[in-house]
Design a protein around this motif. Structure first.
Motif, PDB file in Angstrom:
ATOM      1  N   PRO A  45       7.124  40.437  58.455  1.00  0.00           N
ATOM      2  CA  PRO A  45       7.903  40.451  59.690  1.00  0.00           C
ATOM      3  C   PRO A  45       8.243  41.877  60.122  1.00  0.00           C
ATOM      4  CG  PRO A  45       9.334  39.995  57.842  1.00  0.00           C
ATOM      5  CD  PRO A  45       7.925  40.073  57.284  1.00  0.00           C
ATOM      6  N   GLY A  67       6.892  38.512  63.258  1.00  0.00           N
ATOM      7  CA  GLY A  67       8.125  38.380  64.017  1.00  0.00           C
ATOM      8  C   GLY A  67       9.377  38.734  63.249  1.00  0.00           C
ATOM      9  N   ILE A  68      10.315  37.789  63.193  1.00  0.00           N
ATOM     10  CA  ILE A  68      11.607  37.991  62.540  1.00  0.00           C
ATOM     11  C   ILE A  68      11.780  36.886  61.497  1.00  0.00           C
ATOM     12  CG2 ILE A  68      14.119  38.023  62.878  1.00  0.00           C
ATOM     13  CD1 ILE A  68      13.550  38.908  65.810  1.00  0.00           C
ATOM     14  N   HIS A  69      12.168  37.259  60.274  1.00  0.00           N
ATOM     15  CA  HIS A  69      12.499  36.276  59.235  1.00  0.00           C
ATOM     16  C   HIS A  69      14.001  36.271  59.011  1.00  0.00           C
ATOM     17  CE1 HIS A  69       8.273  36.464  57.105  1.00  0.00           C
ATOM     18  NE2 HIS A  69       8.208  36.066  58.372  1.00  0.00           N
ATOM     19  N   THR A  70      14.583  35.084  58.806  1.00  0.00           N
ATOM     20  CA  THR A  70      16.001  35.012  58.453  1.00  0.00           C
ATOM     21  C   THR A  70      16.167  34.341  57.096  1.00  0.00           C
ATOM     22  OG1 THR A  70      16.661  32.881  59.455  1.00  0.00           O
ATOM     23  CG2 THR A  70      16.544  34.779  60.923  1.00  0.00           C
ATOM     24  N   LEU A  76      20.820  36.296  66.008  1.00  0.00           N
ATOM     25  CA  LEU A  76      19.891  37.085  66.822  1.00  0.00           C
ATOM     26  C   LEU A  76      20.362  37.003  68.265  1.00  0.00           C
ATOM     27  CD1 LEU A  76      16.434  35.817  65.468  1.00  0.00           C
ATOM     28  CD2 LEU A  76      17.939  37.564  64.498  1.00  0.00           C
ATOM     29  N   TRP A  81      10.220  39.001  72.881  1.00  0.00           N
ATOM     30  CA  TRP A  81       8.905  39.109  72.237  1.00  0.00           C
ATOM     31  C   TRP A  81       7.855  39.239  73.343  1.00  0.00           C
ATOM     32  CZ3 TRP A  81      12.776  36.055  70.295  1.00  0.00           C
ATOM     33  CH2 TRP A  81      12.980  36.010  68.919  1.00  0.00           C
ATOM     34  N   MET A  89       9.777  33.635  64.967  1.00  0.00           N
ATOM     35  CA  MET A  89      10.910  33.699  64.043  1.00  0.00           C
ATOM     36  C   MET A  89      10.773  32.605  63.012  1.00  0.00           C
ATOM     37  SD  MET A  89      14.890  32.879  64.433  1.00  0.00           S
ATOM     38  CE  MET A  89      14.643  31.433  63.415  1.00  0.00           C
ATOM     39  N   THR A  97      21.286  29.782  61.472  1.00  0.00           N
ATOM     40  CA  THR A  97      20.752  30.859  62.301  1.00  0.00           C
ATOM     41  C   THR A  97      21.117  30.565  63.746  1.00  0.00           C
ATOM     42  OG1 THR A  97      18.960  31.367  60.765  1.00  0.00           O
ATOM     43  CG2 THR A  97      18.642  32.049  63.031  1.00  0.00           C
ATOM     44  N   VAL A  99      20.808  31.871  67.649  1.00  0.00           N
ATOM     45  CA  VAL A  99      19.898  32.664  68.474  1.00  0.00           C
ATOM     46  C   VAL A  99      20.362  32.555  69.920  1.00  0.00           C
ATOM     47  CG1 VAL A  99      17.509  32.854  69.270  1.00  0.00           C
ATOM     48  CG2 VAL A  99      17.980  32.237  66.891  1.00  0.00           C
ATOM     49  N   PHE A 112       9.240  29.028  66.845  1.00  0.00           N
ATOM     50  CA  PHE A 112      10.133  28.986  65.680  1.00  0.00           C
ATOM     51  C   PHE A 112       9.471  28.187  64.565  1.00  0.00           C
ATOM     52  CE2 PHE A 112      13.381  29.255  69.153  1.00  0.00           C
ATOM     53  CZ  PHE A 112      14.018  30.414  68.742  1.00  0.00           C
TER      54      PHE A 112
END
Ligand code: DGU
Ligand code: CA
Ligand code: CA
Ligand code: CA
Length: 195
Positions: A45, A67-70, A76, A81, A89, A97, A99, A112
């Protein structure tokens, strides 16, 4: 944020482990070390956000890698993007999480991706051109709880929410859909659309 901000190349995943990381609306473009933004799995990510930390004011550039990992919950806010990579994500471990205020384009498959029992609350989203807006990892039966409120979902090849779990729940409220396919795909315990 606009897409015309200062650009920076990310050679190693940026980890946000506490507090807030404010990207200042810079455009963060994945370097080739992270992946090429195509559909191969195992890319890294651009950001990894953990333990309830917050990431905000970020543009992910045209190499979006993974992308983005949580992990263990995250927030967020104001993320753009430009061209989603393998996905936008991923929830990698349990937690909530949240967003808000996001916009993303051109996810070849998932936007997602949910890989752990978790809660995802999304408010004010624009997702244009994807296979699906959300996928619980194929073949998994843990429970996820998903809400999308005030979203604009346009041009999904398959649909909005997909799971293989009969304990997961999803809701879509106060949103606009255009050419978005099926809202609920799979075996949801509950999946509703209203407003
Ligand atoms: O089971 O976990 O596509 O996180 C196979 C893998 C695969 C994930 C997922 C993702 O489903 O890599 O992008
Ligand atoms: Ca994937
Ligand atoms: Ca893409
Ligand atoms: Ca992925």
């Amino acid at each position: 944020c606009s897409t015309g901000g200062t650009q920076t190349t990310v050679h190693e995943t940026i980890r946000v482990t506490s507090g807030t990381y404010d990207g200042g609306c810079k455009r963060f473009n994945a370097g080739s070390e992270l992946g090429d933004g195509g559909q191969s799995e195992g890319q890294d990510p651009v950001f990894r956000v953990e333990n309830g930390a917050t990431l905000r004011n970020v543009v992910i550039g045209t190499n979006g890698a993974d992308g983005i990992h949580t992990y263990n919950g995250a927030n967020l806010d104001n993320i753009y993007w430009m061209n989603v990579g393998e996905d936008a994500m991923t929830i990698k471990s349990s937690g909530t999480t949240t967003v808000s205020n996001i916009e993303g384009y051109d996810a070849d498959d998932k936007f997602f991706q949910i890989n752990a029992a978790s809660t995802l609350n999304v408010t004010n989203c624009i997702i244009h051109r994807a296979g699906k807006a959300l996928r619980q990892n194929g073949g998994t039966t843990f429970q996820i709880n998903v809400s999308f409120n005030r979203c604009d979902i346009n041009t999904m090849e398959e649909g909005v929410f997909r799971t293989d779990s009969s304990s997961s729940r999803a809701s879509l409220t106060n949103s606009r859909l255009h050419d978005a396919g099926s809202v609920c795909i799979g075996s949801w315990a509950s999946c509703t659309q209203s407003g």
